[in-house]
Motif scaffolding. Structure first.
Motif, PDB file in Angstrom:
ATOM      1  N   VAL A  58       0.840  -1.202   0.000  1.00 54.81           N
ATOM      2  CA  VAL A  58       0.000   0.000   0.000  1.00 54.81           C
ATOM      3  C   VAL A  58       0.874   1.252   0.000  1.00 54.81           C
ATOM      4  N   ASP A  59       1.991   1.206   0.729  1.00 53.13           N
ATOM      5  CA  ASP A  59       2.887   2.367   0.764  1.00 53.13           C
ATOM      6  C   ASP A  59       3.493   2.646  -0.599  1.00 53.13           C
ATOM      7  N   ALA A  60       3.622   1.591  -1.410  1.00 51.74           N
ATOM      8  CA  ALA A  60       4.159   1.781  -2.760  1.00 51.74           C
ATOM      9  C   ALA A  60       3.092   2.231  -3.748  1.00 51.74           C
ATOM     10  N   GLY A  61       1.875   2.413  -3.297  1.00 54.36           N
ATOM     11  CA  GLY A  61       0.801   2.892  -4.169  1.00 54.36           C
ATOM     12  C   GLY A  61      -0.139   1.812  -4.647  1.00 54.36           C
ATOM     13  N   GLY A  62      -0.035   0.601  -4.137  1.00 52.75           N
ATOM     14  CA  GLY A  62      -0.914  -0.478  -4.563  1.00 52.75           C
ATOM     15  C   GLY A  62      -2.251  -0.483  -3.816  1.00 52.75           C
ATOM     16  N   SER A  63      -3.193  -1.200  -4.370  1.00 47.84           N
ATOM     17  CA  SER A  63      -4.520  -1.301  -3.765  1.00 47.84           C
ATOM     18  C   SER A  63      -4.594  -2.535  -2.862  1.00 47.84           C
ATOM     19  N   PRO A  64      -5.233  -2.432  -1.688  1.00 44.16           N
ATOM     20  CA  PRO A  64      -5.388  -3.625  -0.829  1.00 44.16           C
ATOM     21  C   PRO A  64      -6.162  -4.747  -1.504  1.00 44.16           C
ATOM     22  N   ASP A  65      -7.123  -4.406  -2.376  1.00 41.25           N
ATOM     23  CA  ASP A  65      -7.873  -5.444  -3.080  1.00 41.25           C
ATOM     24  C   ASP A  65      -6.980  -6.233  -4.033  1.00 41.25           C
ATOM     25  N   VAL A  66      -6.065  -5.530  -4.714  1.00 39.77           N
ATOM     26  CA  VAL A  66      -5.126  -6.219  -5.604  1.00 39.77           C
ATOM     27  C   VAL A  66      -4.206  -7.127  -4.797  1.00 39.77           C
ATOM     28  N   PHE A  67      -3.772  -6.656  -3.633  1.00 36.00           N
ATOM     29  CA  PHE A  67      -2.914  -7.483  -2.774  1.00 36.00           C
ATOM     30  C   PHE A  67      -3.662  -8.729  -2.304  1.00 36.00           C
ATOM     31  N   LEU A  68      -4.935  -8.581  -1.941  1.00 37.61           N
ATOM     32  CA  LEU A  68      -5.734  -9.724  -1.497  1.00 37.61           C
ATOM     33  C   LEU A  68      -5.927 -10.734  -2.623  1.00 37.61           C
ATOM     34  N   GLY A  69      -6.158 -10.241  -3.850  1.00 39.84           N
ATOM     35  CA  GLY A  69      -6.290 -11.159  -4.985  1.00 39.84           C
ATOM     36  C   GLY A  69      -5.018 -11.948  -5.242  1.00 39.84           C
ATOM     37  N   GLY A  70      -3.860 -11.287  -5.133  1.00 35.72           N
ATOM     38  CA  GLY A  70      -2.598 -11.994  -5.322  1.00 35.72           C
ATOM     39  C   GLY A  70      -2.360 -13.039  -4.235  1.00 35.72           C
ATOM     40  N   VAL A  71      -2.710 -12.710  -2.983  1.00 30.91           N
ATOM     41  CA  VAL A  71      -2.556 -13.681  -1.883  1.00 30.91           C
ATOM     42  C   VAL A  71      -3.468 -14.888  -2.101  1.00 30.91           C
ATOM     43  N   THR A  72      -4.684 -14.650  -2.586  1.00 30.05           N
ATOM     44  CA  THR A  72      -5.614 -15.754  -2.831  1.00 30.05           C
ATOM     45  C   THR A  72      -5.112 -16.684  -3.923  1.00 30.05           C
ATOM     46  N   ARG A  73      -4.612 -16.102  -5.010  1.00 29.00           N
ATOM     47  CA  ARG A  73      -4.070 -16.933  -6.098  1.00 29.00           C
ATOM     48  C   ARG A  73      -2.847 -17.723  -5.642  1.00 29.00           C
ATOM     49  N   THR A  74      -2.009 -17.112  -4.830  1.00 27.55           N
ATOM     50  CA  THR A  74      -0.834 -17.831  -4.308  1.00 27.55           C
ATOM     51  C   THR A  74      -1.247 -18.985  -3.407  1.00 27.55           C
ATOM     52  N   ALA A  75      -2.264 -18.759  -2.566  1.00 27.61           N
ATOM     53  CA  ALA A  75      -2.735 -19.823  -1.667  1.00 27.61           C
ATOM     54  C   ALA A  75      -3.319 -20.991  -2.453  1.00 27.61           C
ATOM     55  N   LEU A  76      -4.075 -20.700  -3.528  1.00 32.91           N
ATOM     56  CA  LEU A  76      -4.635 -21.769  -4.355  1.00 32.91           C
ATOM     57  C   LEU A  76      -3.543 -22.570  -5.051  1.00 32.91           C
TER      58      LEU A  76
END
Length: 203
Positions: free
Chosen positions: A69-87
């Motif tokens: 988020v500090d780098a300008g990213g969206s929390p929703d985008v971060f959550l989507g990436g975490v979900t794909r990694t977990a799958l």
């Protein structure tokens, strides 16, 4: 979150405001060091208040999320990436489990061919043992058959009052003499006399 941690949200908002004021002061600074020092002191006080309110938060924020988020990213985008990694990790783990299961079956198959007795003893030891505690008895939900029995002094008194007249009527009927039959007895003709006569006898 604002309803569960109002003090923390207020302290965080105040720290962000102090940081924004300090940024504006630095950009427009014309040698006024007193104003700059005042802004720095205000930011330090707000950060101290924010640290004191951190105990209200009953959750942990991942450091990777803060950096994203500090780098300008969206929390929703971060959550989507975490979900794909977990799958992806889940599918990889499932493949490893299946491969290990097939490897075990192949080892047991070859061991049974080479050492049948030892393999049978191993399988007997590795088999799951039954539980020692018996299952708890469950109550029968089906209702009892037949009408419910009458219990209690009131029901017993009612039964005795009903049975008394019936018993009296039966006793009276047994003591009365039987009425004579309206038809006379039939005459029976017997042909077995010595003098050849006819003898009548009442039957």
């Amino acid at each position: 979150m604002s309803k569960t941690c109002p003090g923390l949200i207020s302290a965080l908002q105040d720290s962000l405001d102090k940081l924004h004021e300090l940024e504006i002061t630095i950009e427009d600074c014309c040698g006024d060091t007193e104003l700059l020092v005042g802004r720095l002191d205000g930011l330090l006080e707000s950060l101290g208040a924010l640290h004191g309110k951190s105990s209200e938060a009953a959750f942990d924020v991942p450091l990777d999320l803060i950096k994203f988020v500090d780098a300008g990213g969206s929390p929703d985008v971060f959550l989507g990436g975490v979900t794909r990694t977990a799958l992806s990790d889940n599918q990889a783990a499932a493949g490893k489990v299946a491969a290990l299961g097939a490897f075990r079956e192949e080892i047991l198959k070859q061991a049974a061919a080479a050492f049948p007795e030892d393999t049978a003893a191993y399988l007997a030891l590795a088999a799951p043992r039954p539980t020692l505690n018996p299952p708890a008895a469950t109550a029968d939900p089906s209702p009892p058959s037949g009408p419910p029995s009458s219990v209690g002094p009131a029901a017993a008194a009612t039964d005795r009052a009903t049975a008394a007249p019936v018993a009296a009527a039966a006793a009276a009927a047994a003591s009365e003499p039987s009425a004579p039959s309206p038809h006379p007895p039939a005459a029976v003709v017997s042909a077995g006399s010595a003098d050849g006569g006819v003898t009548e006898s009442a039957q």
